[in-house]
Design a protein around this motif. Structure first.
Motif, PDB file in Angstrom:
ATOM      1  N   HIS A 114      38.083  50.136  24.648  1.00  0.00           N
ATOM      2  CA  HIS A 114      38.285  51.582  24.753  1.00  0.00           C
ATOM      3  C   HIS A 114      36.933  52.247  25.007  1.00  0.00           C
ATOM      4  CE1 HIS A 114      37.784  50.413  20.523  1.00  0.00           C
ATOM      5  NE2 HIS A 114      37.227  51.602  20.291  1.00  0.00           N
ATOM      6  N   ASP A 127      36.284  47.172  18.717  1.00  0.00           N
ATOM      7  CA  ASP A 127      35.709  47.379  17.389  1.00  0.00           C
ATOM      8  C   ASP A 127      35.564  46.038  16.669  1.00  0.00           C
ATOM      9  OD1 ASP A 127      35.577  50.020  17.997  1.00  0.00           O
ATOM     10  OD2 ASP A 127      37.353  50.593  16.854  1.00  0.00           O
ATOM     11  N   HIS A 132      34.177  49.202  24.727  1.00  0.00           N
ATOM     12  CA  HIS A 132      33.896  48.251  23.643  1.00  0.00           C
ATOM     13  C   HIS A 132      35.173  47.953  22.872  1.00  0.00           C
ATOM     14  CE1 HIS A 132      33.989  52.095  21.576  1.00  0.00           C
ATOM     15  NE2 HIS A 132      34.225  51.416  20.458  1.00  0.00           N
TER      16      HIS A 132
HETATM   17 FE   LIG Z   1      35.653  52.004  18.956  1.00  0.00          FE
END
Ligand SMILES: [Fe+2]
Ligand SMILES: O=C(O)CCC(=O)C(=O)O
Length: 325
Positions: free
Chosen positions: A259, A169, A167
């Motif tokens: 990540h 952020d 994903h």
């Molecule tokens: Fe994250």
């Protein structure tokens, strides 16, 4: 992840912090060097370690110890604060108050300041004034602390499906205080190779979020709630979600990087992630300086690469679709 980076740089931010209240900080030699490194890290990896942040290691350690204690509570106790659709954004009270108070104090007193100051460096790196991410943009930052627990091996069904799926952020900047001695966090480079981001004691691993650059979001479940944390992470495989085209501050100069976390160790791993976001209702659009630097084709506005987004809508959309309630 704009390049095939092989490792994640370590940046000593102390010269930036020393001058962070000086409006002329951008002229200081030490700050200029930090800004150069931030620019390089954001352009190449979207990730960097921060050292020289001034936060005592003992405090970082204490927060992780308390996090371990939280996850050691019986399931019934933890369930009391389990997320549900109705409580999606409310702070959750009563349980483990000590941890909450500690985290809140930790965040408000310390991490917020640190994040704002790193964002001053990033604003300079983008070619703006140090204060680009303040005022209407992120002067009243929405922030989230997420405490995460990753069970050790052997996994319940013998399959390693517990972790944090690939994903990016959602917001501006994430600071991660990760468990020492366990390599579990990985960051994807341009050619798709997963690069390890091992814990470096006393540092934060930082990454830039979608509000600086969003292209594509692959996300998975984690627990979430407004202004605070919680819950045991239970991720069941990868799920590909929507492709978002958001107008973002850097106009594509920087990218948020995929990540993931896989705990293949035989120790329970915790981490504490601090998400420093824009103001909740802010409409995020490329900074003028970034449009000048990176103006690209868009029928409505040739200097824009992507569409406008309201941060809170982006966040709510992600939480409603990505989290298991
Ligand atoms: Fe994250
Ligand atoms: O636990 C970690 O190391 C990373 C967690 C993470 O990426 C997140 O919560 O967004």
């Amino acid at each position: 992840m704009a390049t095939d980076f092989k490792s994640i740089p370590i940046i000593d931010v102390s010269p930036l912090l020393a001058k962070c209240d000086d409006p002329k900080m951008g002229e200081d030699g030490g700050v200029i060097e930090v800004v150069r490194q931030l620019n390089q890290a954001c352009t190449q990896a979207g990730f960097f370690y921060v050292k020289g942040h001034g936060i005592p290691i003992s405090l970082l350690q204490e927060v992780k110890e308390k996090t371990h204690k939280f996850f050691e509570l019986p399931y019934e106790e933890k369930s009391k604060i389990k997320l549900n659709a109705a409580a999606g954004y409310s702070a959750i009270e009563n349980l483990n108050l000590e941890l909450m108070v500690r985290l809140e104090k930790f965040w408000k007193d310390i991490i917020n300041d640190l994040s704002r100051n790193i964002m001053r460096g990033i604003a300079l790196a983008l070619g703006g004034s140090p204060y680009e991410f303040e005022g209407d943009r992120a002067g009243d930052p929405f922030w989230v602390v997420r405490i995460l627990g990753y069970p050790k091996k052997p996994f319940e069904n013998g399959v390693n499906d517990i972790g944090c799926g690939a994903h990016t952020d959602y917001g501006l900047l994430t600071l991660l205080n990760q468990e020492d001695g366990i390599n579990a966090l990985e960051v994807r480079n341009l050619s798709g190779k997963w690069i390890s981001a091992p814990p470096i004691p006393g540092t934060f691993v930082c990454n830039i979020g979608d509000m600086l650059k969003v292209e594509k979001i692959l996300d998975l479940v984690v627990s979430y709630s407004r202004n605070q944390y919680y819950f045991e992470l239970k991720l069941k495989g990868f799920r590909i979600l929507s492709f978002d085209k958001l107008q973002i501050y850097s106009n594509g100069l920087y990218e948020s990087t995929l990540h993931r976390v896989i705990n293949n160790s035989d120790r329970y791993r915790v981490s504490v992630a601090y998400f420093y976001e824009t103001n909740f209702h802010t409409a995020v659009e490329p900074l003028d300086i970034c449009k000048q630097r990176n103006g690209k084709v868009n029928q409505a506005d040739e200097t824009k690469k992507v569409e406008r987004a309201v941060y809170g809508e982006h966040l709510v959309g992600k939480v409603l679709t990505n989290f298991v309630f």
